[in-house]
Design an enzyme around this catalytic site. Sequence first.
Site, short mmCIF file in Angstrom:
data_model
loop_
_atom_site.label_atom_id
_atom_site.label_comp_id
_atom_site.label_asym_id
_atom_site.label_seq_id
_atom_site.Cartn_x
_atom_site.Cartn_y
_atom_site.Cartn_z
N TRP A 150 38.10 -4.52 70.06
CA TRP A 150 37.17 -3.44 70.38
C TRP A 150 37.02 -2.41 69.26
O TRP A 150 36.11 -1.60 69.29
CB TRP A 150 37.59 -2.71 71.65
CG TRP A 150 39.04 -2.34 71.76
CD1 TRP A 150 39.99 -3.01 72.47
CD2 TRP A 150 39.72 -1.23 71.15
NE1 TRP A 150 41.22 -2.38 72.33
CE2 TRP A 150 41.08 -1.29 71.54
CE3 TRP A 150 39.30 -0.18 70.31
CZ2 TRP A 150 42.02 -0.35 71.12
CZ3 TRP A 150 40.24 0.74 69.89
CH2 TRP A 150 41.57 0.66 70.30
N ASN A 151 37.89 -2.43 68.25
CA ASN A 151 37.90 -1.31 67.30
C ASN A 151 36.83 -1.40 66.22
O ASN A 151 36.45 -0.39 65.63
CB ASN A 151 39.29 -1.14 66.67
CG ASN A 151 39.79 -2.40 65.98
OD1 ASN A 151 39.38 -3.51 66.30
ND2 ASN A 151 40.68 -2.22 65.02
N LYS A 174 32.93 -14.23 71.95
CA LYS A 174 33.27 -13.36 73.08
C LYS A 174 33.64 -11.99 72.52
O LYS A 174 34.76 -11.78 72.04
CB LYS A 174 34.44 -13.91 73.89
CG LYS A 174 34.82 -13.01 75.08
CD LYS A 174 36.31 -12.97 75.29
CE LYS A 174 36.76 -11.87 76.24
NZ LYS A 174 36.40 -10.51 75.84
N PRO A 175 32.73 -11.02 72.57
CA PRO A 175 33.10 -9.66 72.15
C PRO A 175 33.99 -9.01 73.20
O PRO A 175 34.00 -9.44 74.36
CB PRO A 175 31.75 -8.95 72.05
CG PRO A 175 30.86 -9.67 73.01
CD PRO A 175 31.33 -11.10 73.03
N GLY A 227 42.96 -9.38 67.60
CA GLY A 227 43.43 -8.64 68.76
C GLY A 227 44.91 -8.37 68.67
O GLY A 227 45.51 -8.37 67.59
N GLU A 249 44.29 -12.87 63.75
CA GLU A 249 44.49 -11.61 63.03
C GLU A 249 44.96 -10.60 64.06
O GLU A 249 44.18 -10.15 64.90
CB GLU A 249 43.19 -11.17 62.35
CG GLU A 249 43.42 -10.15 61.24
CD GLU A 249 43.11 -8.73 61.66
OE1 GLU A 249 44.06 -7.92 61.69
OE2 GLU A 249 41.96 -8.42 61.93
N LEU A 250 46.26 -10.29 64.02
CA LEU A 250 46.90 -9.57 65.12
C LEU A 250 47.35 -8.18 64.71
O LEU A 250 46.71 -7.53 63.89
CB LEU A 250 48.06 -10.44 65.65
CG LEU A 250 47.68 -11.88 66.00
CD1 LEU A 250 48.90 -12.69 66.43
CD2 LEU A 250 46.60 -11.93 67.08
N CYS A 283 44.01 -1.90 62.45
CA CYS A 283 45.24 -2.70 62.30
C CYS A 283 45.91 -2.47 60.95
O CYS A 283 47.10 -2.74 60.80
CB CYS A 283 44.94 -4.17 62.51
SG CYS A 283 43.69 -4.83 61.40
N GLU A 384 53.67 -0.79 67.35
CA GLU A 384 52.36 -0.37 66.88
C GLU A 384 51.80 0.76 67.76
O GLU A 384 51.67 0.59 68.97
CB GLU A 384 51.39 -1.56 66.87
CG GLU A 384 50.06 -1.26 66.22
CD GLU A 384 49.17 -2.48 66.13
OE1 GLU A 384 48.31 -2.51 65.22
OE2 GLU A 384 49.30 -3.39 66.96
#
Length: 480
Positions: A150-151, A174-175, A227, A249-250, A283, A384
């Site tokens: 969402w960022n 899928k947004p 995410g 990508e986490l 991130c 985080e």
Amino acid sequence: MTEKNNLFINGSWVAPKGGEWIKVENPATKAVVAEVAKGGQADVDAAVSAAKSAFIGWSRRTATERADYIHALKDLVKRDKEKLAAIITSEMGKPLKEARIEVDFAIGLLRFSAENVLRLQGEIIPGSSPEEKILIDRVPLGVIGAITAWNFPLALCARKIGPAVAAGNTIVVKPHELTPLACLHLAKLVEEAKIPHGVINVVTGDGKDVGVPLVAHKDIKLITMTGSTPAGKKIMAAASETLKEVRLELGGKAPFMVMEDADIDRAADAAVTARFNNAGQVCTCNERTYIHEAVYDKFVQKVREKIEALKVGLPTDPSTDMGPKVSEDELNKVHEMVEHAVRQGARLAIGGKRLTGSVYDKGYFYAPTLLTDVTQDMDIVHNEVFGPVMSLIRVKDFDQAIAWANDCRYGLSAYLFTNDLSRILRMTRDLEFGEVYVNRPGGEAPQGFHHGYKESGLGGEDGQHGMEAYVQTKTIYLNA
């Protein structure tokens, strides 16, 4: 009455088969700005089927033909820059000036994909006989499933759509359910660019009803997801059932290291920028700031002054430096982490509370926060935060900074401020992070390679290495 947005499947706008809708809220005002379709298994099946049918024709087009379509899409994004920036601000809450930067980044990602698809090159290897050549070709995978966070609601979609489609694949996106509107506007531009039906599809909805069936679908050949780390682990486990490729990508927990020989003014500027951009919801953000003890007090004073000068307000106000958190849950999570850090012994120098009064009562605004006297054993150093909280940690030397930076389950981004070349060279060997910003604030480039180690993910995105994730090799033993 709010606008209702359908699903984009096979070049058409279709209602969700379940007949349900999700409200999209403006985090600065709590106003409902739109409703989007709540997709489900049947909608995912329809989108994947359309993408699978479109793949044959799309993959057989030349690379330059596909690049022309991506260029056309890029030009439409450029034309709609202000509209897209306004959409991003309304659904995500980042200041309009930052939203414009996001649109520019999306344009750069699409441009790179279009310009570099011809560089997906194969190889010719000598054969086992004089009459033989061994060809290693690079061919598209098929249907790609993309799940975004969402960022960065536009840039993350462009980051996946551009290289996947340029390389000859088709895609179902899928947004995130909190911020689907920028991706839906991008789908309108896909339609306007006359990209063939079924090549790019967008299915909105939540993770359970859309994300899970997308990952599990037998006809999806690769899942690319941005995410959280817990969500990424679940996706990796689910993808193993069909042995599909996974690019994740986490999370990140970027160390920001400031040595005694650094330009302190420059480092303080970068530290604040890298922490409070997008309300810390990046991130690659500066999540833990390690300062050499010789300059610790001076650095604390400088960042404190800069943080106190930040203006928190409506993201549409040109003078706003920081907008709201994206949701109530995210705000509460950050506040609890700050309170826990204080209970563990950190000193609250600035902030540490939800902002109230004036415009703040209408949204999810959290005060820019500074924690000093943070120690390496505190939970906030290892978990985080993803919010506007700067944690300052004193180190005695470069050895300790490197050791503590690596004492982390994440390995996405890191920062180093020093003028000592020997330290920089040592960092390239010893620092366990996929990308490092030396003497500059963060912000990856479309031509770079954005990837992490450890629990920050698998694979990577952007640049030529990122494009190569969307093709597979085919080895041909060629004889006359």
